[in-house]
Structure formats: C-alpha cells, structure tokens
Design an enzyme around this catalytic site. Sequence first.
Site, PDB file in Angstrom:
ATOM      1  N   ASP A  30      12.736  12.839 -48.195  1.00 51.79           N
ATOM      2  CA  ASP A  30      12.536  13.054 -49.623  1.00 51.79           C
ATOM      3  C   ASP A  30      11.914  11.802 -50.252  1.00 51.79           C
ATOM      4  O   ASP A  30      12.306  10.676 -49.948  1.00 51.79           O
ATOM      5  CB  ASP A  30      13.884  13.373 -50.296  1.00 51.79           C
ATOM      6  CG  ASP A  30      13.707  13.988 -51.680  1.00 51.79           C
ATOM      7  OD1 ASP A  30      14.021  15.171 -51.847  1.00 51.79           O
ATOM      8  OD2 ASP A  30      13.244  13.264 -52.599  1.00 51.79           O
ATOM      9  N   GLY A  94      18.703  24.059 -60.271  1.00 46.41           N
ATOM     10  CA  GLY A  94      18.097  22.733 -60.135  1.00 46.41           C
ATOM     11  C   GLY A  94      16.880  22.687 -59.235  1.00 46.41           C
ATOM     12  O   GLY A  94      16.469  21.625 -58.783  1.00 46.41           O
ATOM     13  N   GLN A  95      16.283  23.870 -58.964  1.00 48.40           N
ATOM     14  CA  GLN A  95      15.096  23.900 -58.088  1.00 48.40           C
ATOM     15  C   GLN A  95      13.858  23.481 -58.863  1.00 48.40           C
ATOM     16  O   GLN A  95      13.490  24.122 -59.846  1.00 48.40           O
ATOM     17  CB  GLN A  95      14.901  25.309 -57.509  1.00 48.40           C
ATOM     18  CG  GLN A  95      13.738  25.382 -56.537  1.00 48.40           C
ATOM     19  CD  GLN A  95      13.553  26.765 -55.926  1.00 48.40           C
ATOM     20  OE1 GLN A  95      14.193  27.738 -56.335  1.00 48.40           O
ATOM     21  NE2 GLN A  95      12.671  26.858 -54.945  1.00 48.40           N
ATOM     22  N   HIS A 101      13.374  24.977 -49.754  1.00 45.60           N
ATOM     23  CA  HIS A 101      13.641  23.744 -49.019  1.00 45.60           C
ATOM     24  C   HIS A 101      15.131  23.516 -48.917  1.00 45.60           C
ATOM     25  O   HIS A 101      15.885  23.818 -49.840  1.00 45.60           O
ATOM     26  CB  HIS A 101      12.946  22.536 -49.657  1.00 45.60           C
ATOM     27  CG  HIS A 101      13.156  22.415 -51.131  1.00 45.60           C
ATOM     28  ND1 HIS A 101      12.520  23.202 -52.060  1.00 45.60           N
ATOM     29  CD2 HIS A 101      13.971  21.592 -51.844  1.00 45.60           C
ATOM     30  CE1 HIS A 101      12.915  22.869 -53.279  1.00 45.60           C
ATOM     31  NE2 HIS A 101      13.802  21.901 -53.167  1.00 45.60           N
ATOM     32  N   HIS A 103      17.925  20.729 -48.424  1.00 46.45           N
ATOM     33  CA  HIS A 103      18.222  19.288 -48.461  1.00 46.45           C
ATOM     34  C   HIS A 103      19.292  18.972 -47.414  1.00 46.45           C
ATOM     35  O   HIS A 103      20.314  19.664 -47.342  1.00 46.45           O
ATOM     36  CB  HIS A 103      18.813  18.887 -49.821  1.00 46.45           C
ATOM     37  CG  HIS A 103      17.906  19.049 -50.999  1.00 46.45           C
ATOM     38  ND1 HIS A 103      17.222  17.988 -51.559  1.00 46.45           N
ATOM     39  CD2 HIS A 103      17.578  20.135 -51.750  1.00 46.45           C
ATOM     40  CE1 HIS A 103      16.526  18.412 -52.613  1.00 46.45           C
ATOM     41  NE2 HIS A 103      16.721  19.716 -52.746  1.00 46.45           N
TER      42      HIS A 103
HETATM   43  P1  AMP Z   1      14.698  20.472 -55.768  1.00 48.92           P
HETATM   44  O1  AMP Z   1      15.063  19.743 -57.020  1.00 48.92           O
HETATM   45  O2  AMP Z   1      15.860  21.070 -55.028  1.00 48.92           O
HETATM   46  O3  AMP Z   1      13.575  21.455 -55.979  1.00 48.92           O
HETATM   47  O4  AMP Z   1      14.165  19.367 -54.771  1.00 48.92           O
HETATM   48  C1  AMP Z   1      12.843  18.954 -54.717  1.00 48.92           C
HETATM   49  C2  AMP Z   1      12.858  17.644 -53.972  1.00 48.92           C
HETATM   50  O5  AMP Z   1      11.542  17.394 -53.510  1.00 48.92           O
HETATM   51  C3  AMP Z   1      13.258  16.448 -54.830  1.00 48.92           C
HETATM   52  O6  AMP Z   1      14.394  15.814 -54.232  1.00 48.92           O
HETATM   53  C4  AMP Z   1      12.039  15.553 -54.822  1.00 48.92           C
HETATM   54  O7  AMP Z   1      12.360  14.198 -54.778  1.00 48.92           O
HETATM   55  C5  AMP Z   1      11.320  16.017 -53.562  1.00 48.92           C
HETATM   56  N1  AMP Z   1       9.892  15.868 -53.530  1.00 48.92           N
HETATM   57  C6  AMP Z   1       8.993  16.275 -54.474  1.00 48.92           C
HETATM   58  N2  AMP Z   1       7.747  16.004 -54.064  1.00 48.92           N
HETATM   59  C7  AMP Z   1       7.842  15.428 -52.848  1.00 48.92           C
HETATM   60  C8  AMP Z   1       6.908  14.912 -51.901  1.00 48.92           C
HETATM   61  N3  AMP Z   1       5.592  14.934 -52.147  1.00 48.92           N
HETATM   62  N4  AMP Z   1       7.365  14.382 -50.759  1.00 48.92           N
HETATM   63  C9  AMP Z   1       8.703  14.331 -50.501  1.00 48.92           C
HETATM   64  N5  AMP Z   1       9.628  14.811 -51.341  1.00 48.92           N
HETATM   65  C10 AMP Z   1       9.208  15.332 -52.498  1.00 48.92           C
END
Ligand code: AMP
Length: 115
Positions: A30, A94-95, A101, A103
Amino acid sequence: MSDCIFCKIANKEAKSNIVFEDDMVVAFRDLDPKAPEHVLIIPKKHIESINKLEQVDKELAAHILVDVVPKVAQKLKIDESGYRVVINTGDEGGQTVKHLHVHVLGGRNMTWPPG
Ligand code: AMP
C-alpha cells in the site's frame, strides 16, 4: 477499466511494489501504509467490489483466501504473530478505490472495533 489505478497496476502501466503475483492476482504494498506491513491483494480482472462478485468468480475468491492471503502473510513474516484481513466495501465501508482489494495488515497490535 482504463481509468482504474488498480487495473493499471495489474497490467504494469502504473508502478507498484509487488510482493506476489500469479495469473489471477497481484499483491503489492500500500502506498500509504496503515501498519508496518500493509499489502493489497487485487484480482487482475476488474471487479468493482464484493457486491459485484459473480458465480464465475468463486474460484478467484477462494484462491485469494485459501492460497494468496496465507502466502502473503508468510512472505511478510506476520503469519505467526497475526494479521488483519479487510475488504472495505462501498462508501460507508470506506472503499476509496473501486476495484476489489483485500488489505493484509500486520506488524503491530490491531485494535477493535475498527474506526
Ligand atoms: P480502500 O480505502 O479500502 O479503498 O483502500 C484503498 C487503498 O489503496 C488505500 O489504503 C490507499 O493507500 C491505497 N492506494 C491507492 N492508490 C495506490 C497506489 N497507486 N499504489 C498502492 N496503494 C494505493
């Protein structure tokens, strides 16, 4: 999807720090880690969220849980100490990125309930 950042990561149009990859998924660090170890596992196929999983995705969903999550946890060396697996879904979930994805977070004590 052409404007999806995780699709771009999956097809190498965008940079990422990949920790595991096979024909169905990519797992990468991340960008803004919420724990000492924080990896995202994504299907290479664009699926918006858990809500959009279909019967044909059963093998993929099982593969992520049965094979990939434990493999990633082992690679991060958090399999014994413990870790948290989170799938934020929809706005109130919180998406923020609309490509499914998973985590995988570890390396510290997690609190409950989540915020
Ligand atoms: P969510 O809030 O569950 O949708 O998680 C999205 C996650 O993607 C967040 O933890 C961000 O920090 C991560 N994220 C967004 N863009 C990128 C990227 N280009 N590379 C790696 N992680 C990312």
